[in-house]
Write an enzyme that holds these catalytic residues in place. Sequence first.
Site, short mmCIF file in Angstrom:
data_model
loop_
_atom_site.label_atom_id
_atom_site.label_comp_id
_atom_site.label_asym_id
_atom_site.label_seq_id
_atom_site.Cartn_x
_atom_site.Cartn_y
_atom_site.Cartn_z
N HIS A 1 0.82 -1.23 0.00
CA HIS A 1 0.00 0.00 0.00
C HIS A 1 0.84 1.27 0.00
O HIS A 1 0.33 2.35 -0.27
CB HIS A 1 -0.91 0.05 1.23
CG HIS A 1 -1.91 -1.06 1.31
ND1 HIS A 1 -2.80 -1.32 0.29
CD2 HIS A 1 -2.15 -2.00 2.26
CE1 HIS A 1 -3.54 -2.36 0.62
NE2 HIS A 1 -3.16 -2.80 1.81
N1 6DK Z 1 -8.75 -2.50 9.42
C1 6DK Z 1 -2.52 -5.51 4.00
O1 6DK Z 1 -3.02 -6.74 4.43
C2 6DK Z 1 -2.95 -4.35 4.90
O2 6DK Z 1 -2.96 -5.33 2.68
C3 6DK Z 1 -4.44 -4.20 5.07
C4 6DK Z 1 -4.78 -2.97 5.89
C5 6DK Z 1 -6.24 -2.94 6.28
C6 6DK Z 1 -6.49 -1.84 7.28
C7 6DK Z 1 -7.91 -1.44 7.39
C8 6DK Z 1 -8.79 -2.47 8.06
C9 6DK Z 1 -9.46 -3.33 10.25
C10 6DK Z 1 -10.55 -4.07 9.86
C11 6DK Z 1 -11.23 -4.89 10.75
C12 6DK Z 1 -10.84 -4.96 12.05
C13 6DK Z 1 -9.74 -4.23 12.47
C14 6DK Z 1 -9.06 -3.40 11.58
F1 6DK Z 1 -0.49 -4.46 3.66
C15 6DK Z 1 -1.00 -5.60 4.02
F2 6DK Z 1 -0.59 -5.91 5.21
F3 6DK Z 1 -0.59 -6.52 3.18
O3 6DK Z 1 -9.45 -3.20 7.40
ZN ZN Z 2 -4.00 -7.42 2.89
#
Ligand code: 6DK
Ligand code: ZN
Length: 363
Positions: A128
Amino acid sequence: SRIEYIMKTLKRHGLVFTGSDADLIRIIQSEPTKYMWRIPAREATREEICIVHHPEHFSWVEALSQMSTQELRELSTRMDQGRDSLYVGSMTYEASLISAGGAIETCKSVVVGNVKNAFAVIRPPGHHAEYKAAMGFCLFNNVPIAAKICQADYPDLCRKILILDWDVHHGNGIQNMFYDDPNILYISLHVYRNGEFYPGKPDSPFIPDGGIEHCGAGPGLGKNVNIGWHDQGMGDGEYMAAFQKIVMPIAHEFNPDLVIISAGFDAAAGDELGGCFVTPVCYAHMTHMLMSLAGGKVAVCLEGGYDLEAISKSALAVAQTLMGEPPPKMEIPRINREAAKVLAKVQAYQAPYWECMRPGIVD
Ligand code: 6DK
Ligand code: ZN
């Protein structure tokens, strides 16, 4: 942490040698492929990071290491919502450097042929991270940094690179860094859902997101392939269909010199954040298919994943496949109707750029 958990699982299954280097060298001389070889990680340099990031961004991350606990806590609280979703600590800068350096060393080792393939068990993730912004747990974009360095250092061995991103989230940073680049093919499988699933929509409507209509720009047209599922809940049937109908035909036509997998395991069955159902056997098959490209030169770089059990089982299946074990037989479930529509639309969007996507060749 996820690194410990994965490494423990690999060791428990006898893939990683736990004795001395001298003993390992002796064993490998008689049985060349029995164990995984440890590639030491190192800190990436400022110059390496700034190949894909603005110098101010580097300095911003560097400054984290000088902040007080109080400042770090405030910053994390301020940035834990929405597209930012960032948590920082006093070790974040150093960890990010080692993560990027680990990806660099892993990919280089594969390109030069020191190893057949490799798996970088690194964190924090990278996909990201933008040119000038950290977001979504990502500080530096490990895979693009490694890709650019391989191209620069080994132009004869490594001109075209496929970056295959099977993390359940769209790798907006990777997409944007290579959007007009004809030599980097970025293919991402992710949940898109009207741009509301993370990372959602960018601030400006003119910046491309994970939508399937975004195919790249200028000389890079067709070199960006977004397979954005309309919702969570996808599993082996959908992922195998995506590979058979879109990923592998385009990848073979592109004919890369190196494959880098942005391997998040948050689409795995058991990961609640991803809400999908990809099994370890399916990860093994996807890995195996990708090993048919680039003379088998595959570098896997860890991205996200939030269920330690699911990550470890999936990573084990990937590692076993890299080590030459044939993927186990699998029953492929029927593909979800809406998902099949997504694949048909991706094919239509990509048809102008890929011979194999023209109607009549793939149905
Ligand atoms: N937060 C990734 O896996 C990062 O692509 C994903 C980031 C998601 C953050 C937003 C989000 C939550 C949802 C549910 C409960 C708690 C927090 F970059 C990588 F690590 F690979 O969905
Ligand atoms: Zn992810």
